[in-house]
Design an enzyme around this catalytic site. Structure first.
Site, PDB file in Angstrom:
ATOM      1  N   ASP A   1      11.365  -0.598   3.391  1.00  0.00           N
ATOM      2  CA  ASP A   1       9.965  -0.222   3.495  1.00  0.00           C
ATOM      3  C   ASP A   1       9.213  -1.067   2.440  1.00  0.00           C
ATOM      4  O   ASP A   1       9.840  -1.639   1.546  1.00  0.00           O
ATOM      5  CB  ASP A   1       9.854   1.277   3.188  1.00  0.00           C
ATOM      6  CG  ASP A   1       8.424   1.714   2.981  1.00  0.00           C
ATOM      7  OD1 ASP A   1       7.584   1.385   3.828  1.00  0.00           O
ATOM      8  OD2 ASP A   1       8.148   2.379   1.959  1.00  0.00           O
TER       9      ASP A   1
ATOM     10  N   ASP B   1       5.364  -0.376   1.033  1.00  0.00           N
ATOM     11  CA  ASP B   1       4.513   0.361   0.087  1.00  0.00           C
ATOM     12  C   ASP B   1       5.320   1.410  -0.682  1.00  0.00           C
ATOM     13  O   ASP B   1       6.007   2.235  -0.075  1.00  0.00           O
ATOM     14  CB  ASP B   1       3.365   1.047   0.838  1.00  0.00           C
ATOM     15  CG  ASP B   1       2.392   0.023   1.426  1.00  0.00           C
ATOM     16  OD1 ASP B   1       2.769  -1.150   1.564  1.00  0.00           O
ATOM     17  OD2 ASP B   1       1.255   0.411   1.760  1.00  0.00           O
TER      18      ASP B   1
HETATM   19 MG    MG Z   1       6.468   3.650   1.497  1.00  0.00          MG
END
Ligand code: MG
Length: 387
Positions: free
Chosen positions: A179, A181
């Protein structure tokens, strides 16, 4: 036919060149079969174990004792009753990550291993700074009890522990999907964009509603993107310059590449940022949402399929298929609710500084703020880590 005996040879002493070769020369002369062999040197002190089968009437033991006396090392023998096949027990790798080197945490974990019927065959120190990492190879433990008891010990002690089947697959994990962010980077890009549009508070309010379960991810994303309508696409450059990599991110990715892993980022964020990160870190694949830009301005709409929770998991499967890597040999890393399916689908799902409900869906958690600590869960020691 003479009877064969299976014997464990246990050698300890000051390490010097030629000890292993000398011992094996004797075994070769006696036509012994090597069943298993392990050697460690800690602070110049050698421990060598050889499990061998040899004909009963051979003078192997006399020769070995003479060799030990000559080289000033200790050699002990232990008759092994079980045939060699029974020694291939089910094995687990239990990895412990702790920000401080604490004997209490290691005691709690080893106690749990024992309570699960496990026997520690090997301990390897993977690192000492900034996180102490230890790997225990455990034989004969009951899988469910080991996971449960070690999990309780880890929670009690506030350390991260991963329990994995010890197999060739664990060492051959070849695709890592991250992932972006709050995982690869410390920021939430949507917040930075909303700030550019002067709508940060509105954006955060929508995020909060999504977190509270009042809005699903796709609806929350669409609403927040709508706030960006009219923004000059020239601000992408300014926002890109604000992104801060998570500590250890660069070293983590560089080490994976050096060891032949494929890497990917799959983000609920946006392509102008994931494409830049892909290039900056030489990541192999990047997937994110595409913001619609007309005449140099954001329209407040997205183009193409939304990367949400379900799509993240599908993208993991697609990349694995593209790379010809079985799903069991994939690793997924994430912190958010939209990572849950991807973490569950991967061979090893790692919740990185995540909320409790994400951690529950994962195979293991990492709660230290360094991305490169994940290398230890993959069995990669400090000596293999790119500087
Ligand atoms: Mg995230």
């Amino acid at each position: 036919m003479p009877t064969r005996r299976t014997v464990l040879i246990h050698v300890t002493g000051q390490d010097r060149p030629g000890i292993t070769a000398g011992l094996l020369e004797i075994l070769a002369r006696q036509e012994a079969t090597i069943v298993a062999m392990e050697q460690f040197v800690v602070m110049g002190r050698l421990t060598l174990d050889v499990l061998m089968a040899v004909d009963e009437e051979r003078a192997t033991f006399r020769d070995l004792l003479f060799f030990g006396w000559e080289r000033e090392i200790d050699i002990e023998f232990e008759e092994v009753e079980k045939p060699a096949a029974d020694l291939r027990l089910q094995r687990h790798a239990v990895t412990v990550l702790t920000p401080r080197s604490t004997s209490a945490a290691l005691h709690a974990v080893t106690d749990a291993i024992g309570a699960a019927g496990g026997n520690i065959e090997r301990i390897r120190m993977l690192s000492s700074e900034p996180v102490a990492g230890y790997e225990f190879i455990v034989a004969g433990a009951d899988d469910a009890s080991l996971r449960r008891l070690v999990g309780i010990a880890a929670a009690d002690q506030g350390v991260d522990v991963a329990v994995q089947h010890e197999s060739l697959e664990r060492r051959a994990k070849r695709l890592v999907v991250m992932d972006v962010d709050s995982t690869l980077i410390k920021d939430e890009v949507i917040d930075l964009l909303a700030e550019e549009a002067g709508r940060r508070e509105d954006s955060e309010r929508i995020t909060a509603a999504a977190m509270a379960g009042e809005l699903d991810f796709a609806a929350a994303l669409t609403e927040r993107v709508r706030l960006l309508a009219g923004l000059d696409a020239g601000m992408f450059e300014r926002v890109r310059a604000k992104l801060r990599l998570t500590p250890g991110a660069r070293r983590f990715v560089a080490t994976l590449h050096r060891l032949g892993y494929a890497t990917a980022i799959v983000s609920g964020g946006f392509t102008p940022f994931t494409d830049a990160l892909k290039e900056q870190l030489a990541i192999d694949h990047a997937y994110a949402n595409e913001l619609e830009v007309v005449d140099g301005r954001l329209t407040g709409r997205l183009v193409g399929p939304i990367v949400d929770r379900a799509r993240k998991a599908r993208v993991l499967e697609e990349i694995a298929a593209m790379e010809g890597i079985p799903l069991e040999q994939t690793v997924a890393i994430g912190d958010g609710a939209n990572d849950v399916d991807m973490l569950a689908r991967a061979g090893l799902g790692i919740a990185f500084n995540a909320k409790a409900q994400v951690a529950r869906a994962a195979d293991t958690t990492v709660s230290v703020p360094y991305l490169d600590a994940i290398l230890f869960l993959l069995g990669i020691g400090a000596e293999d880590i790119a500087v």
